[in-house]
Design a protein around this motif. Structure first.
Motif, PDB file in Angstrom:
ATOM      1  N   ARG A  99       0.822  -1.212   0.000  1.00 49.99           N
ATOM      2  CA  ARG A  99       0.000   0.000   0.000  1.00 49.99           C
ATOM      3  C   ARG A  99       0.859   1.266   0.000  1.00 49.99           C
ATOM      4  O   ARG A  99       0.576   2.237  -0.702  1.00 49.99           O
TER       5      ARG A  99
ATOM      6  N   MET B  53       0.224   5.062   5.401  1.00 48.26           N
ATOM      7  CA  MET B  53      -0.852   4.083   5.222  1.00 48.26           C
ATOM      8  C   MET B  53      -0.907   3.052   6.347  1.00 48.26           C
ATOM      9  O   MET B  53      -1.601   2.039   6.236  1.00 48.26           O
TER      10      MET B  53
ATOM     11  N   TYR C 204      -4.242   1.538   7.800  1.00 54.47           N
ATOM     12  CA  TYR C 204      -5.036   0.619   6.978  1.00 54.47           C
ATOM     13  C   TYR C 204      -4.545  -0.826   7.080  1.00 54.47           C
ATOM     14  O   TYR C 204      -5.187  -1.727   6.541  1.00 54.47           O
TER      15      TYR C 204
END
Length: 494
Positions: A14, A285, A288
């Motif tokens: 990601r 990120m 997440y």
């Protein structure tokens, strides 16, 4: 029991994809301010169980063909021989270490920038040394009125006096040996020079903590506050993000405070600012990739306790005034956290009271707690590690992994030949002796094979340990805390 709470592979995927998106957003050139530790990020691995300490560098390896590294170093820090507390080396030495480490990963180091340069002799000598090693070195200067006088800063008399850093890749990672080196100012200076040259480029910031899409009082974000208590960093709701999007996001005070200035600078450079909030500038990120909130919460609570004891010891050593202790204690109260959540504390204190001497306790991953006491030949840390290895290898307690006939001559050598006053063996000495015994003794060999089982185990000492023992436990991956007390009442402690 260690539980995975973070998907590291998903994080790398990601994060690298999101950075590529940000590069494209700015037409193919991005200056990425890289905060925190690129290597050995053990804080992140503790509060996000499953996060590999080298995750960020592995993520950059995914972008190696597109990335180059610019290392920023304050000339003032070189001049005063500023030292990294965790490594014990000066910032100029750490710059060389970082260059070697980046190259070992196949990453291209393009240049070194000396900020706040005024011709300091030590900085000038270091620049010559770098150039002799084949590195490009640039000088950036202090700008009167920085950061408030935006019109002066974003002009030929401001950023314009800085040397332009020649770069060749689409992703320019701007990093530094430590905080306050001038990473953001270096990025913005480059944007100014690129714009004058007709080059489209952008700026973004990569910080792992605080995690913007976790709650303000989530233990992971509170653990970041505890880790930076000595810097007076405070997590807060990003007011600019809330106003722009009607959504709460967590940032920290310094980024929120500087955002209006950064926004004004970007408006002067581009005519408009591409970001509506400091959170917008980030590319993190991590939030997440949390797969078990309970596991990361537990890891973060443990870390807050570790930071609390570290702050207590720092105060005892005279390295702080105790304001960080008070702040961390307040964080602990806010989530109902106390010392009872760390079982090794009570176990170590009980063992010390029983023996009348310093003791150390360690909790194995199966929940068992083993202790070690101070004896004539062994320090408490050495005894604890041997007892823990016996427990892991299922060796009876009464078995000596190292014969006293071997330990006694080593102790005598220390006292009679090497000038030491302490007859007890430190952990490094004991492990060397154990490895020698393992050549011929099967129990010692089995015990030595279990060393990896100590990684991520919690331990607590009833006294502040010697640097030697503390360093060895760190190498073994043991998570140590200490009572803020010395074994002796002497004024000088090694």
């Amino acid at each position: 029991m260690f539980r995975i709470g973070f998907d590291n592979d998903e994080y790398i995927r990601r994060q690298s994809a999101h950075i590529r998106e940000r590069i494209a957003q700015f037409g193919g050139k991005l200056y990425l301010e890289f905060g925190g530790k690129l290597f050995d990020d053990h804080h992140a691995s503790r509060v996000l169980p499953g996060f590999a300490p080298d995750s960020k560098i592995r993520m950059l390896v995914e972008l190696a063909a597109e990335a180059e590294i610019v290392i920023v170093l304050s000339a003032a820090d070189i001049e005063k021989n500023k030292v990294r507390g965790d490594l014990g080396i000066t910032y100029d030495q750490d710059t060389l270490r970082l260059i070697d480490a980046f190259r070992d990963f196949g990453l291209y180091v393009g240049s070194v920038v000396l900020t706040r340069y005024t011709g300091q002799p030590a900085a000038a000598a270091f620049a010559k040394r770098l150039e002799a090693l084949g590195l490009r070195v640039y000088q950036h200067y202090s700008i009167p009125g920085y950061p408030s006088d935006v019109e002066k800063i974003v002009s030929d008399e401001g950023y314009g006096i800085n040397q332009y850093i020649e770069t060749s890749r689409s992703l320019v990672v701007v990093t530094a040996p430590g905080p306050g080196s001038g990473k953001m100012a270096t990025c913005l200076s480059q944007l100014y020079h690129d714009n004058k040259r007709g080059i489209r480029s952008g700026y973004a910031k990569f910080e792992t903590f605080p995690v913007w899409n976790l709650g303000l009082k989530h233990p992971v974000n509170l653990a970041y506050e505890a880790a930076t208590a000595d810097l007076n960093d405070v997590n807060m709701i990003d007011p600019f993000h809330l106003e722009a999007y009607g959504e709460t996001a967590v940032n920290y005070n310094r980024d929120v405070e500087i955002f209006p200035v950064v926004k004004a600078m970007l408006e002067h450079i581009y005519g408009s600012c591409p970001y509506k909030s400091p959170t917008d500038m980030g590319v993190n990120m991590a939030g997440y990739c949390i797969v078990d909130n309970d596991a990361v919460s537990e890891g973060a609570r443990d870390e807050i306790l570790r930071r609390y004891y570290r702050a207590l010891c720092s105060q005892r050593k005279g390295e702080s005034d105790g304001t960080d202790v008070a702040k961390i204690k307040m964080l602990m109260r806010s989530i109902g956290l106390d010392e009872s959540e760390r079982p090794v504390i009570a176990a170590a204190l009980a063992r010390a009271e029983q023996t009348g001497a310093p003791a150390v306790a360690l909790q194995l991953h199966d929940g068992r707690v083993v202790t070690g006491k101070t004896s004539k030949l062994l320090g408490a840390v050495s005894a604890m590690v041997l007892n823990a290895l016996k427990a892991l290898a299922d060796i009876p307690k009464e078995v000596d992994l190292i014969s006293p006939d071997i330990l006694a001559p080593v102790s005598a050598l220390k006292l009679e030949r090497l000038g030491n006053r302490n007859p007890r063996l430190h952990l490094d000495e004991v492990l060397i002796a154990l490895s020698i015994c393992a050549v011929h003794e099967e129990p010692a060999r089995r015990a030595l094979d279990c060393l990896e089982g100590l990684r991520r185990c919690d331990a607590h000492s009833t006294v502040i340990l010697s640097q030697t023992d503390e360093s060895m436990l760190k190498k073994l991956g043991v998570e140590l805390t200490c009572e803020p007390a010395y074994q002796t009442k002497k004024l000088y402690h090694r």
